[in-house]
Scaffold this motif. Structure first.
Motif: not given
Length: 364
Positions: A33-42
């Motif tokens: 439910x979360x993109x890889x890009x967003x995951x990396x930012x988090x």
């Protein structure tokens, strides 16, 4: 002001990135439910702020109740009953989590499976374990389930390229390869061979055929593989197909029954007086099959270890729901190859678990 004292929480990360707390939670714990890009930012912001998991909160979560639905066919019982037993035993062994486990049944793969999944979805389980039949049909279904917030663990086969958290099955390609090599050793002359499958839209069945065909091509070019026979797990259809192919002009001298639906094929061979004259490799182990192995009517059987499949699938799903670990995306168990010579290790324990069979093998 952002918390930089090394005790930042999920709210701090969400505020810094201007995203929802749910998005941060999913990214930190590897849930869909979360993109890889967003995951990396988090993850980058979590490291920057010195985020550390709240161990006290995690301990409380271990004591919460989780609900898990299991959706499996009723047929074939000698495969699915021990698979269910593995799930039940793994659930009974849990510590620190109250597990509400519910089972849903449908007649067989391809008959009522979609409806059973839809009914299970309405129960809003935390997680679902199921065996997808036609991977084309369940591709969108798995995506729908995961978008609803329910974690999906496949067992017995796989739905690749979806958001399922993992899958557990016996290595299908290797099973087919071993069956082909055995027939190649027993049939050194030119001959036809055939494979009885269940449903080739099922990835497990398709992989067995692929492994069987590829190994024959390399190791036994003198053997000709006839078109695959799909019984769709219907015993009467497998019986009719066996009668037809064995009475035809291209009668095979070797058969690989790649599903547990082997008894109708053996019955047809018996009626035609061909048992013991045709090399047969079956799948799984159950009481009715034992005499055929004992008296050399079946060369070998590929045991898929259903109890262990169920146990490993449940343990992986629960670890995910408890946020202890992200399960291995694909678990492939090595099949047990059972001959007449090693049948005694297995035959007295058919009603037991194949985890105990592993122990018996080590002690033998």
């Amino acid at each position: 002001m952002q918390n930089t004292a090394g005790n930042a929480g999920i709210k701090d990360i969400a505020k810094a990135l201007k995203v929802s707390i749910g998005t941060v939670d999913r990214a930190l714990h590897g849930r869909p439910g979360v993109s890889e890009k967003t995951k990396a930012r988090v993850l980058q912001m979590a490291k920057r702020l010195g985020y550390k998991p709240n161990l006290a909160a995690q301990a409380l979560k271990l004591n919460r109740r989780v609900s898990i639905g299991v959706v499996l066919p009723k047929h074939i019982s000698h495969f699915f009953d021990p698979l269910r037993a593995g799930i039940r035993d793994a659930a009974a062994a849990t510590v620190g989590t109250m597990v509400n486990l519910e089972f849903h049944e449908f007649p067989r793969l391809g008959a009522g499976d979609g409806e059973a999944i839809e009914q299970a979805l309405q129960r809003n389980y935390d997680g679902i374990i199921f065996l997808p039949g036609d991977t084309r049909k369940f591709d969108l279904m798995v995506r729908k389930i995961t978008r609803s917030g329910t974690a999906v663990m496949c067992v017995g086969t796989e739905v690749p390229s979806t958001d399922r958290i993992g899958s557990v099955a016996t290595h299908a390609y290797i099973s087919g390869s071993i069956a082909a090599e055995l027939l190649a050793l027993k049939l050194p002359h030119k001959a036809n061979v055939a494979i009885f499958s269940g449903e080739l839209f099922n990835l497990d069945h398709a992989e067995k055929l692929r492994g069987f065909a590829a190994t024959l091509a390399v190791q036994a070019p003198h053997l000709t593989l006839l078109p695959a026979l799909e019984s769709h797990e219907r015993p009467e259809e497998a019986y009719r197909q066996a009668l037809t192919v064995m009475q035809g002009s291209d009668r095979p001298e070797g058969l690989y029954v790649s599903t547990a639906n082997s008894m109708p094929v053996l019955r047809a061979l018996d009626e035609l007086g061909l048992l013991g004259k045709v090399q047969v490799i079956t799948t799984d182990l159950f009481h009715e099959l034992v005499p055929f192995l004992e008296f050399g009517k079946v060369l070998a059987t590929m045991y898929q270890r259903p109890y262990t499949q169920g146990k490993v699938a449940f343990e992986g799903l629960l670890a995910y729901l408890r946020r202890e670990a992200v399960p291995q995306r694909v678990v492939r168990l090595a099949p047990h190859v059972i001959f007449r010579s090693n049948l005694s290790i297995f035959s007295n324990q058919i009603i037991e678990t194949d985890e105990e069979l592993d122990i018996a093998l080590l002690e033998a």
